[in-house]
Design an enzyme around this catalytic site. Structure first.
Site, PDB file in Angstrom:
ATOM      1  N   HIS A 246       0.820  -1.225   0.000  1.00  0.00           N
ATOM      2  CA  HIS A 246       0.000   0.000   0.000  1.00  0.00           C
ATOM      3  C   HIS A 246       0.852   1.273   0.000  1.00  0.00           C
ATOM      4  CE1 HIS A 246      -3.048  -3.020   0.718  1.00  0.00           C
ATOM      5  NE2 HIS A 246      -2.247  -3.494   1.632  1.00  0.00           N
TER       6      HIS A 246
ATOM      7  N   GLU B 238      -2.312   0.290   7.922  1.00  0.00           N
ATOM      8  CA  GLU B 238      -1.390  -0.764   7.474  1.00  0.00           C
ATOM      9  C   GLU B 238      -0.165  -0.186   6.768  1.00  0.00           C
ATOM     10  OE1 GLU B 238      -3.164  -3.458   4.676  1.00  0.00           O
ATOM     11  OE2 GLU B 238      -1.329  -4.641   4.448  1.00  0.00           O
TER      12      GLU B 238
ATOM     13  N   HIS C   9       2.744  -7.077   4.801  1.00  0.00           N
ATOM     14  CA  HIS C   9       1.373  -6.588   4.985  1.00  0.00           C
ATOM     15  C   HIS C   9       0.869  -6.852   6.396  1.00  0.00           C
ATOM     16  CE1 HIS C   9       0.158  -5.841   0.709  1.00  0.00           C
ATOM     17  NE2 HIS C   9       1.295  -6.520   0.535  1.00  0.00           N
TER      18      HIS C   9
ATOM     19  N   GLU D  57       1.619 -11.636   6.322  1.00  0.00           N
ATOM     20  CA  GLU D  57       0.501 -10.876   6.921  1.00  0.00           C
ATOM     21  C   GLU D  57       0.742 -10.888   8.424  1.00  0.00           C
ATOM     22  OE1 GLU D  57      -1.917  -9.184   5.579  1.00  0.00           O
ATOM     23  OE2 GLU D  57      -2.333 -10.001   3.585  1.00  0.00           O
TER      24      GLU D  57
HETATM   25 ZN   LIG Z   1      -2.157  -5.313   2.646  1.00  0.00          ZN
END
Ligand SMILES: [Zn+2]
Length: 268
Positions: free
Chosen positions: A10, A24, A79, A145
């Site tokens: 992102h 995030e 992430h 993640e």
């Molecule tokens: Zn992400």
């Protein structure tokens, strides 16, 4: 030399997942910058490139194109997750089209073991998915993640600098093992200094922006850093920060070649 491409997810107009006052894009950038810092400082046969080092927007295609053009040896995307507030924990992904004996799968086994070690997150396991960054990369690729940002207990961890540092260190441990990186020996230790290349300092923001446009026409990236000197606001045009003085000097020469007075400042 092994080439590691770090991809903090992102950025810019895309915050990624949000929750508990966190975005995030900020959490993963902090983790990725720390991964770069530790890798660079502690290992000698590694080069690192990042899809972004600041809060900018970048398409998925740009990210994979850059890594492919650079011929990276390993692509690592970082992430944080979000779901329904209740789901929590750590998980990682490789491309769904790959077998368990692929290089990506072998590297991932190492990454998973190292990253999930002692991070206080529930372990959701090793997964596969058809994500762009995993599918369109021409080298082994991995996506972590690191907790659920919309989960109260995971978000509380993400807010701790010590936890983000641990996550970064664990990624480094996995990368070093997977790519068999060589640890720097005592005589070859890197200094902790940071060398910033400054391509001009202006009281006028417009002049600073003009300087950035000019640099850009020569393929040199820069951004404004605002500082206050004796009560006056200055717009400093920073083009690159290096942990190695030689690299900073080489970059300085590049800027001087296009007729700009630049200088290096050292932060330690
Ligand atoms: Zn992400």
């Amino acid at each position: 030399m092994k080439r590691v491409f770090l991809d903090p997810g992102h950025g810019g107009s895309d915050p990624g997942a949000v929750g508990h006052g966190l975005k995030e894009k900020d959490v993963v950038l902090d983790i990725a910058l720390q991964i770069r810092h530790i890798l660079d400082k502690e290992y000698e046969n590694v080069e690192i490139q990042m899809s972004r080092t600041t809060d900018i927007s970048k398409s998925l295609r740009q990210r994979t194109n850059e890594a492919n053009a650079w011929n990276a040896n390993y692509f690592i995307s970082i992430h944080c997750n979000a779901f329904n507030g209740k789901a929590k924990g750590y998980e990682d992904f490789i491309f769904s089209g790959l077998s368990d004996s692929s290089q990506s799968a072998k590297y991932r086994n190492i990454m998973h073991r190292e990253i999930s070690n002692g991070i206080a997150l529930q372990n959701r396991g090793k997964k596969k998915a058809n994500f762009h960054v995993l599918r369109e990369t021409s080298m082994p690729a991995f996506l972590s993640e690191n907790g659920f940002i919309d989960n109260h207990s995971d978000a509380a961890l993400m807010k701790q600098a010590s936890w983000r540092k641990k996550i970064a260190q664990n990624h480094v441990n996995g990368i070093a093992k997977a790519l068999q990186l060589k640890k720097r020996t005592n005589g070859n230790q890197k200094s902790d200094s940071l060398y910033k290349v400054i391509a001009g300092s202006f009281q006028s923001k417009e002049k600073a922006l003009n300087r950035i446009s000019f640099l850009k026409t020569h393929g040199i990236e820069a951004f404004i850093e605002t500082i206050t000197l004796s009560g006056a606001k200055w717009h400093r045009v920073q083009s690159g920060a290096f942990s190695n003085r030689k690299n900073a000097e080489a970059h300085l020469k590049r800027i001087e070649k296009i007729g700009i007075d630049a200088f290096i400042i050292v932060l330690s």
